[in-house]
Write a protein that holds these residues in place. Structure first.
Motif, short mmCIF file in Angstrom:
data_model
loop_
_atom_site.label_atom_id
_atom_site.label_comp_id
_atom_site.label_asym_id
_atom_site.label_seq_id
_atom_site.Cartn_x
_atom_site.Cartn_y
_atom_site.Cartn_z
N PRO A 9 0.84 -1.20 0.00
CA PRO A 9 0.00 0.00 0.00
C PRO A 9 0.88 1.25 0.00
O PRO A 9 1.94 1.26 0.64
N ALA A 10 0.44 2.28 -0.72
CA ALA A 10 1.24 3.50 -0.81
C ALA A 10 1.25 4.23 0.53
O ALA A 10 0.35 4.06 1.35
N ALA A 11 2.30 5.04 0.74
CA ALA A 11 2.35 5.89 1.93
C ALA A 11 1.73 7.23 1.54
O ALA A 11 1.74 7.60 0.37
N SER A 12 1.19 7.93 2.50
CA SER A 12 0.70 9.26 2.15
C SER A 12 1.39 10.29 3.04
O SER A 12 1.82 9.99 4.15
N MET A 13 1.50 11.49 2.50
CA MET A 13 2.23 12.53 3.21
C MET A 13 1.50 13.86 3.00
O MET A 13 1.11 14.17 1.87
N THR A 14 1.32 14.57 4.08
CA THR A 14 0.66 15.87 3.95
C THR A 14 1.69 16.98 4.16
O THR A 14 2.41 16.99 5.16
N VAL A 15 1.79 17.84 3.16
CA VAL A 15 2.70 18.99 3.26
C VAL A 15 1.85 20.23 3.06
O VAL A 15 1.25 20.41 2.00
N ILE A 20 -0.16 13.89 -0.64
CA ILE A 20 0.27 13.14 -1.83
C ILE A 20 0.51 11.68 -1.45
O ILE A 20 0.76 11.36 -0.29
N GLU A 21 0.40 10.82 -2.46
CA GLU A 21 0.65 9.38 -2.25
C GLU A 21 2.05 9.07 -2.73
O GLU A 21 2.49 9.55 -3.78
N LEU A 22 2.76 8.27 -1.96
CA LEU A 22 4.13 7.88 -2.33
C LEU A 22 4.19 6.36 -2.42
O LEU A 22 3.83 5.66 -1.47
N VAL A 33 10.94 0.47 1.17
CA VAL A 33 11.38 1.85 0.95
C VAL A 33 10.22 2.67 0.39
O VAL A 33 9.39 2.16 -0.37
N VAL A 34 10.17 3.93 0.78
CA VAL A 34 9.17 4.86 0.25
C VAL A 34 9.82 5.62 -0.90
O VAL A 34 10.89 6.20 -0.74
N ASP A 35 9.16 5.59 -2.05
CA ASP A 35 9.72 6.25 -3.24
C ASP A 35 9.35 7.74 -3.21
O ASP A 35 8.18 8.10 -3.38
N ILE A 36 10.36 8.57 -2.98
CA ILE A 36 10.08 10.01 -2.86
C ILE A 36 10.52 10.79 -4.10
O ILE A 36 10.65 12.02 -4.06
N ARG A 37 10.75 10.06 -5.19
CA ARG A 37 11.31 10.75 -6.37
C ARG A 37 10.44 11.89 -6.88
O ARG A 37 10.92 12.86 -7.43
N LYS A 38 9.09 11.76 -6.70
CA LYS A 38 8.21 12.82 -7.22
C LYS A 38 7.84 13.85 -6.14
O LYS A 38 6.99 14.71 -6.37
N LEU A 39 8.48 13.72 -4.96
CA LEU A 39 8.10 14.59 -3.85
C LEU A 39 8.25 16.07 -4.19
O LEU A 39 7.35 16.87 -3.93
#
Ligand code: CMC
Length: 433
Positions: A9-15, A20-22, A33-39
């Motif tokens: 399942p994707a991780a989610s992050m609120t900024v 956004i979903e990672l 690992v959480v893929d943050i390439r599009k962060l």
């Protein structure tokens, strides 16, 4: 390569007000690992992780460490099994090609490495350019980088065969260069390699032999060197390996990349630690001085060298093997009652039971016993890190090769949190206070 699994399942992050979903990837073992390439493109922020404490810099299939459990695997094989049953050359094959060789593959590989051990005759002039008291790691950094000028036929990183030949050359020539760095310092003639000797025996002879007489290699001591080389052959994304990958990510030639790795390894927090650990044991000198020394560590005057590790929060599995090898070597050379070994064993006992070290999960690392072992083998302390570089060369090369062959590979280019001056206008010198 690309074999990571995306099914988690994707991780989610609120900024700010944006969520956004990672994607989350799983490996074969170990943490996801959480893929943050599009962060940055999706949320406009970077992550902050100096020293990569929580950041995977690449996908790799070479070495696995479970620091909490004290596990180290090369291509899936536990380090203690390899140290007990394998040889360094076999481990080189394993790291480079992914599998233990069959008998024919091992014979072919051994022959290939043996046939590359000589150096270009002109290469020897490099050593004369150094002062006699130059640290051998300075000599290693300079001369290994210079290999690219001698073997330009194996510097095209886009040609798999050239990559392979460069790999063989470096594994084969490193002992010859290392032994020359030592011989130059002590003013003895260089000793050429002998093809009938195995890798470790050849190195020992080039280090300690002289042209005036035959040199008979002690098999117990050669085996101890071989075990040392196996233990240090790779260690996943450590500082020097990351340096090699980073240097290689720009497309630099492999000899130059390995020279960069040697430079990084030189530091006392990395490859220089075994020399420092031995110096520390000498400084302590006797068992009765240990409590006073440990108090100095707790008062943060200095660190206990050979203790602690960024990844191992348990006993370093290499330290266990090194401790056994250390005892074997000391018994063989007749130093079974070496006072430094007594200090080391007592210091280990005290530190493993002291709350300061227990709470911080500080256990002996491989360098704690390797310094005493190498000294008993006859190596001067300044050669300790050189031996580490010799061993790690295959790991650096395997990791460099894996990076070049990874389609997702990009130039290594971190971001930063800028805290300097914002834009301002140039002030003429007369107006500056
Ligand atoms: N002696 C005393 N305290 C230590 C030591 C040590 N050797 N290592 C770490 N600590 C303490 C440190 O002071 C800190 O305490 P606090 O939280 O109270 O401030 C805590 O442990 C965590 O330290 P850190 O510096 O955040 O840990 P790190 O992961 O950045 O450092 C290390 C890893 C290897 C650089 C460090 O343990 C060290 O300096 N060890 C001595 C040098 C050494 O033996 N290096 C060889 C590593 S193994 C060979 C290799 O792979 O190159």
């Amino acid at each position: 390569m690309e074999s990571k699994v995306v099914s988690k399942p994707a991780a989610s992050m609120t900024v700010g007000n944006k969520t956004i979903e990672l994607p989350v990837f799983g490996g074969s073992v170990g943490p996801d690992v959480v893929d943050i390439r599009k962060l940055y493109s999706d949320a406009g922020v970077f992550t902050d992780d100096p020293g990569f404490t929580s950041t995977a810099s690449c996908e790799s299939q070479i070495t696995y460490i479970d620091g909490d459990e004290g596990v180290l695997l090369y291509r899936g094989y536990p380090i203690d099994q390899l140290a007990e049953h394998s040889t360094f050359v076999e481990v080189c094959h394993l790291l480079l090609y992914g599998e233990l060789p069959n008998a024919k593959q091992l014979a072919d590989f051994t022959r290939t490495i043996t046939m590359h051990t000589m150096l270009h005759a002109q290469f020897d002039r490099f050593f004369e350019g150094f002062r006699r008291d130059a640290h051998p790691m300075a000599v290693m950094v300079g001369t290994v980088g210079a290999l690219s000028a001698f073997y330009p036929d194996s510097t095209d990183i886009n040609d798999p065969r050239q990559r392979e030949i460069a790999s063989h050359r470096m594994i084969a020539k490193m002992p010859t260069i290392a032994a020359r760095a030592h011989k130059y310092t002590i003013g003895q003639p260089f000793i050429s390699p002998r093809n009938e000797l195995d890798y470790a025996s050849n190195f020992v002879r080039m280090m300690f032999g002289v042209p005036a007489e035959d040199y008979k290699v002690n098999p117990v001591l050669a085996r101890a060197i071989d075990v040392f080389l196996i233990l240090h052959a790779d260690h996943e994304q450590n500082a020097s390996t990351n340096t090699v990958r980073s240097a290689g990510s720009s497309g630099a030639n492999p000899f130059a990349c390995i020279a960069a790795g040697i430079a990084c390894l030189w530091g006392p927090a990395h490859g220089g630690a075994n020399e420092e650990a031995l110096n520390m044991l000498k400084e302590i000198g006797t068992v009765d001085r240990i409590p006073e020394y440990v108090q100095g560590v707790k008062d943060r005057q200095y660190r206990l060298m050979g203790f602690g590790h960024r990844v191992y929060k348990n006993y370093d599995p290499r330290a266990k093997v090194m401790q056994t090898t250390c005892h074997e070597v000391l018994a063989e050379v007749g130093h079974g009652d070496d006072p430094l070994l007594k200090v080391a064993m007592e210091l280990e006992k005290i530190a493993l039971n002291d709350p300061y070290f227990v709470e911080r999960k500080l256990y002996p690392n491989v360098d704690f016993y390797s310094g005493i072992t190498l000294r008993a083998l006859g190596f001067p302390p300044e050669m300790f890190t050189v031996l580490f570089a010799l061993a790690r060369t295959v790991g650096w090369i395997a990791q460099w090769k894996e990076m070049i062959e990874d389609p997702s590979q990009k130039i290594s280019r971190p971001r930063q949190l800028y805290t300097g001056s914002a834009q301002r206008d140039y002030a003429p010198i007369q107006t500056r206070g």
